[in-house]
Every structure is written in structure tokens, then in C-alpha cells.
Scaffold this motif. Structure first.
Motif, mmCIF file in Angstrom:
data_model
loop_
_atom_site.group_PDB
_atom_site.id
_atom_site.type_symbol
_atom_site.label_atom_id
_atom_site.label_comp_id
_atom_site.label_asym_id
_atom_site.label_seq_id
_atom_site.Cartn_x
_atom_site.Cartn_y
_atom_site.Cartn_z
ATOM 1 N N GLU A 1 0.640 -1.068 0.020
ATOM 2 C CA GLU A 1 -0.139 -0.050 -0.014
ATOM 3 C C GLU A 1 0.901 1.379 -0.108
ATOM 4 O OE1 GLU A 1 -2.186 -0.713 3.447
ATOM 5 O OE2 GLU A 1 -3.845 -1.953 2.595
ATOM 6 N N TRP B 1 -1.684 5.254 7.133
ATOM 7 C CA TRP B 1 -3.100 5.825 7.004
ATOM 8 C C TRP B 1 -3.900 4.756 6.736
ATOM 9 C CZ3 TRP B 1 -6.206 9.534 7.905
ATOM 10 C CH2 TRP B 1 -6.984 9.655 7.269
ATOM 11 N N GLN B 2 -3.449 3.681 5.909
ATOM 12 C CA GLN B 2 -4.702 2.756 5.908
ATOM 13 C C GLN B 2 -5.084 1.918 7.028
ATOM 14 O OE1 GLN B 2 -6.040 1.806 2.938
ATOM 15 N NE2 GLN B 2 -5.204 3.534 1.884
ATOM 16 N N ILE C 1 -5.228 3.623 10.014
ATOM 17 C CA ILE C 1 -5.810 4.340 11.073
ATOM 18 C C ILE C 1 -7.317 4.371 10.126
ATOM 19 C CG2 ILE C 1 -6.262 6.632 11.588
ATOM 20 C CD1 ILE C 1 -3.115 6.657 11.903
ATOM 21 N N SER C 2 -7.406 4.600 8.871
ATOM 22 C CA SER C 2 -8.676 4.941 8.444
ATOM 23 C C SER C 2 -9.273 3.609 8.094
ATOM 24 C CB SER C 2 -8.323 5.360 7.034
ATOM 25 O OG SER C 2 -7.392 4.659 6.002
ATOM 26 N N ARG C 3 -8.842 2.789 7.878
ATOM 27 C CA ARG C 3 -9.550 1.413 7.573
ATOM 28 C C ARG C 3 -9.835 0.417 8.914
ATOM 29 N NH1 ARG C 3 -7.453 -1.744 2.185
ATOM 30 N NH2 ARG C 3 -9.353 -2.909 2.799
ATOM 31 N N GLN C 4 -8.942 0.542 9.726
ATOM 32 C CA GLN C 4 -9.200 -0.275 11.132
ATOM 33 C C GLN C 4 -8.881 0.698 12.313
ATOM 34 O OE1 GLN C 4 -6.040 -3.279 9.551
ATOM 35 N NE2 GLN C 4 -7.449 -4.327 10.884
ATOM 36 N N PRO C 5 -9.967 1.769 12.368
ATOM 37 C CA PRO C 5 -9.453 2.736 13.444
ATOM 38 C C PRO C 5 -9.765 2.373 14.845
ATOM 39 C CG PRO C 5 -11.750 3.077 12.244
ATOM 40 C CD PRO C 5 -11.058 2.211 11.464
ATOM 41 N N ARG C 6 -10.797 1.271 15.048
ATOM 42 C CA ARG C 6 -10.967 0.856 16.241
ATOM 43 C C ARG C 6 -9.858 -0.008 16.922
ATOM 44 N NH1 ARG C 6 -14.790 -4.056 18.486
ATOM 45 N NH2 ARG C 6 -13.968 -5.048 16.488
ATOM 46 N N ARG D 1 -0.245 -3.650 6.356
ATOM 47 C CA ARG D 1 0.029 -2.295 7.340
ATOM 48 C C ARG D 1 0.187 -2.570 8.688
ATOM 49 N NH1 ARG D 1 -5.995 -3.154 6.460
ATOM 50 N NH2 ARG D 1 -5.745 -2.632 4.371
ATOM 51 N N SER E 1 -9.791 -6.170 7.066
ATOM 52 C CA SER E 1 -9.931 -4.830 7.513
ATOM 53 C C SER E 1 -11.032 -4.493 8.363
ATOM 54 C CB SER E 1 -10.287 -4.119 6.399
ATOM 55 O OG SER E 1 -9.230 -4.095 5.342
#
Length: 431
Positions: A221, A226-227, A229-234, A360, A429
Motif C-alpha cells: 500500500e 494511513w490505511q 488508521i482509516s480502515r481499522q480505526p477501532r 499495514r 479490514s
């Protein structure tokens, strides 16, 4: 596991690097607790000197998320192995050079400035050292045994802690004048041994099978952090929260605790260091036991137990050390390290790696983990010393601080997913 990749070599490559990282950080913490206030800061006020020494201890943590971001990014882009070699060198040489520094008496303000620069170099490398070591283990582990395999990285940490306490115990037996003139340098200089051994082993390992398979299926990626944080924020913020008590108490107990027992209670330095070494020794076995337990019942129950136990121990810890009895001081450190911290730190390795997909994993693990370090581990010894100063020598505020850290972690892990049965080769994800 890749053909020809020895299990022993993988374990040694991870454990030795972790031992070096924590040997480096804990000899600095012990030096800050025992001698740096006098060596690197004006001697007009010993309390202020100690607070400043603890502040420079915390400075190294501000470089750690940057290191986690940089090396985690390239670890997900080009592989785990190259980053493990680079971070080992940065942490190792950053530590060794501290042993050559001039003191405040010799060069004045340049002494603490140079100390801070080397702390930043240490922190930059350490930001991805442990994460890379854990991922190497977990991605090489058989399914169902990731907790056991991952435990060798925190075991390496305890070995590093034990070595640090042991070396400082030896030099602390020197007459005070010799300790301040040259003895304090010895623990930093001997880190070259760990550098050489670790570099040899890490240069001869192979890339992990999970990463190799992931790259073969799809290109890396562009911005893995960023992926994450944005795709697996929990999962990202669960990891940050889970880090709070483990890291905060992991530094508060041996660093501030050692300083408090020696300098405030007046317990002989050798007695306090012996208690700490015993605790680190017991912790070696406890880490393995808690990690293996997490392979059977899950990461979350074991982790939450460790956090709640640490909260329950917050006041009794100071009652025990306050007796000034050697065996009760040892029990206090054993309970804090080998039960409370070990129950979190043991399963943490596998748990944090399992929270992210392979593309990631390094970035998410390293960056989130080191954000937790800034919040908890870096300021913990300084804040604890400051709370005691504000409370006129009383420790109740430190105990409340320990409880808050522990409850934050218990809640964070309770809100997180259970991962011990997941397939970590998949980009899950939604996990």
C-alpha cells in the motif's frame, strides 16, 4: 516458515534485539534515577536535578512515534528484515555513545544537550525495534501458538531489564567517587556486545512467510499507516489504549520506584537493585505462562486481568516498599512486574500484531504503540516524582495515577476485538 529458516534463529533475532532495546532504555532509566541528576545538571538542588534527569528520559519517547512511522512504513514496503538491522544499530550506538559523554562539570550546558540528542537517536530507532521483532516472531509462528512465539520478544525485554539491573548492581558497589567519575559509563559501553551479537543473527535471517506471501499477491500500500488508521480505526485506538498501563507502569515501577526506594526511603542501593533483579527473573517465567494462557483462552481476558491487578496493587505496592524490609520490597516488585505487567506484556505481542492485516501491520503496530509510549511511558517517572514532590513526600497521588492508567487500559482492551483465532495472513479490514 520459510525453508531453512531455523526457529531458534528467529527467536534469537527477535529476543536479542528486544533485550538490547530495553537494556539501553533501562540503564538510562536507572542512571537517571541514581546518578544523572548529579552528573548532567547543576548540583544546587538534588530534587530538581532528578526531575530534569527524568525529563530527559521522557524526551527519548517523543522520537519513538516518528521512528515507528518511518521504519514501519518501510517495513511494510520493503520487508521486516532490513528495518530490524537498521533499528538495532540506531538503538545500540545511541546508547553506547552516552558512555563517552562529558559531564556538566566538564562542558556545562553542552552535557545535557548532547544527552538529549543521543536520547532522540535512541528513541528514533526504538520506535520500530520492538514492533519489528514481534512481527518477525508472530508471522513465523504456527497457527494456535502465536502467543507463545510472540512472548519471546517481551522475554527479551525482561532479559534486557535483568542485564541492566545486574550491570548497575555491579557498578553501584564501587565507591561513590568512582561511580560518578567512570563507573556509570560501563553499562553504556558494554552494550556493544549485544550490538555485535544481534547484528550477526539478524543479518542471517530470512523474510517472514506472511509478508512474502502478501507481497506476492498484491503490491504494498502507498501509505500503510494511513490505511491502518482509516480502515481499522477501532483496532488502532484499542492498541494505543492497551499500551497505557503496560508502558506507563512498565517504566514507573522500575525507574521511579527504584529512585523512591533508594533516595526517598533510604534503602541501600544494592538491596533495591537485588529486589528489582529478582522481579525481572520471575517475570521471565510469568511472561511465557501468560502468553501461553492467551493461546488457550484469548488475549483479552489475560490482558484485562493484568490491568485490573495493577490497579488493585497501586496502594499496596507503596505499603510494601515503605516497610524497608528487603523481602517485602522484593515481593512488591515481583507482584508489579511478574503479575500485573507480565499479564499485559506477554499476550500483547501477539495481540498487537493480530490487530492489523499484513500490508499495514508494521506501520499500524509501531506507530500506535509509540503514541501510547508518549502518553504513558515517557512522562511516567517524571510525573510520579512530581506528584510526590507536590504531596510533600506522600505517594497517594502516584497510586491514583497508577489506577487511572490501569483502568484506561482495561476499558480499551474490553472494547477491542478478540484475535487469537484469526488468520493473520488475511487482510481482514473489518476485524
Amino acid at each position: 516458515m520459510a525453508a531453512g529458516q531455523s526457529r531458534t534463529r528467529v527467536i534469537l533475532a527477535s529476543a536479542i534485539g528486544s533485550a538490547l532495546e530495553w537494556y539501553d532504555f533501562f540503564i538510562y532509566g536507572m542512571a537517571a534515577a541514581l546518578v544523572f541528576g548529579e552528573l548532567f545538571f547543576p548540583r544546587s538542588d538534588p530534587t530538581v536535578g532528578t526531575l530534569l534527569a527524568f525529563a530527559t528520559f521522557g524526551v527519548g519517547f517523543f522520537a519513538r512515534p516518528v521512528g515507528g512511522l518511518v521504519f514501519g512504513h518501510f517495513g511494510d514496503k520493503i520487508g521486516r528484515k532490513p528495518m530490524l538491522v537498521i533499528t538495532l544499530l540506531l538503538v545500540g550506538f545511541g546508547t553506547m555513545l552516552i558512555g563517552f559523554l562529558p559531564t556538566y562539570e566538564q562542558v556545562g550546558i553542552w552535557a545535557p544537550i548532547l544527552l538529549i540528542v543521543l536520547r532522540l537517536i535512541q528513541g528514533f530507532g526504538a520506535g520500530a525495534e520492538y514492533g519489528g521483532a514481534v512481527i518477525l516472531l508472530v508471522e513465523s509462528a504456527p497457527h494456535g501458538k502465536r502467543g507463545f512465539w510472540g512472548s519471546w520478544a517481551p522475554i527479551g525485554v525482561s532479559v534486557g531489564n535483568l542485564l541492566a539491573a545486574g550491570v548497575f548492581y555491579l557498578v553501584s558497589e564501587l565507591p561513590r567517587e568512582q561511580l560518578l567519575s567512570w563507573g556509570w559509563r560501563v553499562p553504556f559501553l558494554v552494550s556493544i556486545v549485544l550490538i555485535v551479537v544481534g547484528l550477526y543473527i539478524r543479518s542471517n535471517i530470512m523474510e517472514t512467510p506472511v509478508f512474502t506471501e502478501a507481497v506476492a499477491k498484491r503490491k504494498p500500500e502507498k501509505a500503510p499507516v494511513w490505511q491502518a488508521i482509516s480502515r481499522q480505526p477501532r483496532n488502532f485506538f484499542v492498541l494505543v489504549g492497551a499500551r497505557i498501563a503496560e508502558n506507563g507502569l512498565g517504566y514507573l515501577i522500575p525507574v521511579f520506584g527504584l529512585n523512591y526506594v533508594v533516595n526517598t526511603l533510604g534503602v541501600p542501593r544494592s538491596t533495591a537493585l537485588t529486589a528489582l533483579m529478582v522481579a525481572f527473573g520471575v517475570e521471565l517465567v510469568a511472561l511465557l505462562a501468560f502468553s501461553m494462557l492467551s493461546d488457550r483462552i484469548g488475549r483479552r481476558p489475560v490482558y484485562i486481568f493484568g490491568a485490573l491487578f495493577s490497579a488493585a496493587l497501586a496502594f499496596p505496592f507503596f505499603w510494601l516498599v515503605g516497610t524497608k524490609e528487603a523481602y517485602l520490597i522484593a515481593i512488591a516488585f515481583i507482584l508489579a512486574r511478574a503479575v500485573g505487567t507480565a499479564a499485559m506484556f506477554g499476550p500483547q505481542a501477539a495481540y498487537f500484531a493480530e490487530l492489523f492485516g499484513p500490508k499495514r501491520r508494521f506501520s499500524g503496530f509501531a506507530f500506535a504503540r509509540e503514541l501510547g509510549s508518549i502518553i504513558a511511558g515517557g512522562p511516567a517517572p517524571f510525573l510520579a516524582a512530581y506528584f510526590v514532590l507536590l504531596a510533600g513526600g506522600q505517594t497517594w497521588a502516584v497510586s491514583l495515577y497508577m489506577i487511572v492508567l490501569s483502568l484506561i487500559t482495561a476499558i480499551a482492551v474490553w472494547m477491542g476485538p478478540e484475535t487469537y483465532r484469526d488468520d493473520i495472513s488475511q487482510d481482514a479490514s473489518a476485524r
